[in-house]
Design a protein around this motif. Structure first.
Motif, short mmCIF file in Angstrom:
data_model
loop_
_atom_site.label_atom_id
_atom_site.label_comp_id
_atom_site.label_asym_id
_atom_site.label_seq_id
_atom_site.Cartn_x
_atom_site.Cartn_y
_atom_site.Cartn_z
N THR A 67 0.66 4.32 -2.70
CA THR A 67 0.65 5.75 -2.36
C THR A 67 1.77 6.49 -3.10
O THR A 67 1.55 7.60 -3.62
CB THR A 67 0.82 5.93 -0.85
OG1 THR A 67 -0.27 5.29 -0.17
CG2 THR A 67 0.84 7.41 -0.48
N GLN A 102 0.82 -1.21 0.00
CA GLN A 102 0.00 0.00 0.00
C GLN A 102 0.85 1.26 0.00
O GLN A 102 0.47 2.30 -0.55
CB GLN A 102 -0.95 -0.02 1.19
CG GLN A 102 -2.11 -0.99 1.04
CD GLN A 102 -2.90 -0.75 -0.23
OE1 GLN A 102 -3.51 0.30 -0.41
NE2 GLN A 102 -2.91 -1.73 -1.14
N GLU A 123 0.70 6.97 -6.71
CA GLU A 123 -0.35 7.98 -6.84
C GLU A 123 0.21 9.38 -6.66
O GLU A 123 -0.19 10.31 -7.37
CB GLU A 123 -1.45 7.71 -5.82
CG GLU A 123 -2.27 6.45 -6.13
CD GLU A 123 -3.34 6.19 -5.09
OE1 GLU A 123 -3.35 6.88 -4.04
OE2 GLU A 123 -4.17 5.28 -5.32
N ASP A 124 1.14 9.56 -5.74
CA ASP A 124 1.75 10.87 -5.52
C ASP A 124 2.54 11.33 -6.75
O ASP A 124 2.56 12.52 -7.08
CB ASP A 124 2.69 10.83 -4.31
CG ASP A 124 1.93 10.69 -2.99
OD1 ASP A 124 0.70 10.91 -3.00
OD2 ASP A 124 2.57 10.35 -1.98
#
Length: 325
Positions: free
Chosen positions: A65, A61, A68-69
């Motif tokens: 993240t 996960q 996505e950043d």
């Protein structure tokens, strides 16, 4: 039965974790390696498998993240577009958050040709109250529907009564065990069998009691009546209600036995149920896979590893085997 299977009074939780993860984990470094080996020109299936199966859910996960950043979209969306290797659904399952994966599973179970009651039971019987609440919130965010409403519309009869109670969620999880209360509840079950209200009495007790308490009730019932609760369920109930009560009893007795049977069922007969196989391996590999493997061997006379090797295609086999190792 090992009490370690019932951390927090819920069989979905476990005190041991089979995947240790990477003690020197670095999300940015892992993401760079993953994207490199997912690329068409430098792709390396072995590296991808080694990376994703040696990370914990939390570490994967963190990679999600990080992606996505950097890119403004989910890595799951990329995996759905770029099916570099032959196991896209397994990769997607590994990189979805656990509760998002549950929400997707519930949605599929409700909208398949004929509701998949067994999958719904699997999810709602092996998640904590907090996990179910999070699942419901994600379900609403993703599909703009209240889960309770969809369950009410897509299920019928006594199965609807069971699954809507399980999805509230309201199972007792911190109740202090009481031998006297267990004896009284066992007596109440016996008395209910002589009345028209027997279905509602069984549903209420099975859906709201902690698993520790249910186990005590089952033991008390057998002492009082000389027969197991499973035999009573077989005799007194039919159809989806019988299936539901049997599933609750099975998970109460031994979550590992329940999942070993589900894994076996996913790979036998024509047309293997890859969704079930992938889901159980992904969701249990860090929970109680060692116990599941032990039960599988004792029950079916073959290791889970050997069964997967014999019954799955090469595209999924290597990744599945790495996850159960």
């Amino acid at each position: 039965m090992s009490s370690s299977l019932y951390s927090n009074n819920n069989p979905g939780m476990h005190s041991e974790v089979s995947s240790k993860g990477d003690s020197n984990f670095n999300a940015e470094r892992d993401l760079d390696a993953l994207l490199t080996h997912l690329s068409p020109d430098k792709g390396n299936e072995d590296v991808v498998i080694s990376l994703v199966t040696s990370r914990t859910v939390a570490q994967r996960q963190a990679i999600v993240t990080e992606y996505e950043d950097m890119n403004g979209e989910s890595i799951v969306a990329k995996l759905r577009r770029d099916r570099r290797f032959g196991f896209p659904r397994l990769m997607i399952a590994l990189f979805m958050s656990p509760r998002e994966y549950d929400a997707q599973t519930v949605r599929s179970a409700l909208h398949t040709s004929g509701t998949d009651e067994k999958t719904l039971l699997e999810i709602f019987l092996t998640r904590t109250n907090r996990e179910i609440q999070t699942l419901k919130e994600i379900y609403f965010d993703k599909y703009n529907h209240e889960l309770e409403s969809d369950l009410g519309r897509k299920t019928t009869g006594y199965f609807r009564a069971v699954i809507t109670k399980l999805a509230l969620p309201s199972r007792m999880q911190n109740a202090v065990p009481s031998t006297e209360r267990a004896k009284q509840d066992a007596e109440d079950l016996s008395k209910a069998l002589e009345k028209k209200s027997k279905k509602s009495v069984f549903i209420h007790l099975f859906c709201y009691s902690s698993y520790f308490h249910l186990l005590d009730v089952f033991d008390a019932y057998e002492i009082q009546n000389g027969k197991s609760i499973e035999k009573v369920i077989e005799k007194e109930f039919k159809g989806h209600l019988q299936d539901s009560l049997k599933a609750i009893a099975s998970i109460t007795r031994s979550p590992a036995t329940y999942f070993a049977q589900r894994l076996y069922e996913s790979m036998i007969g024509e047309g293997h149920n890859m969704d079930m196989l992938v889901r159980i391996v992904v969701t249990r590999c860090e929970v109680d896979m060692p116990e599941i493997k032990d039960v599988f061997l004792k029950t079916y006379g073959v290791t889970l590893k050997q069964f997967i090797e014999d019954e799955t295609t090469s595209t999924y086999r290597q990744l599945l085997l790495a996850l159960i190792d």
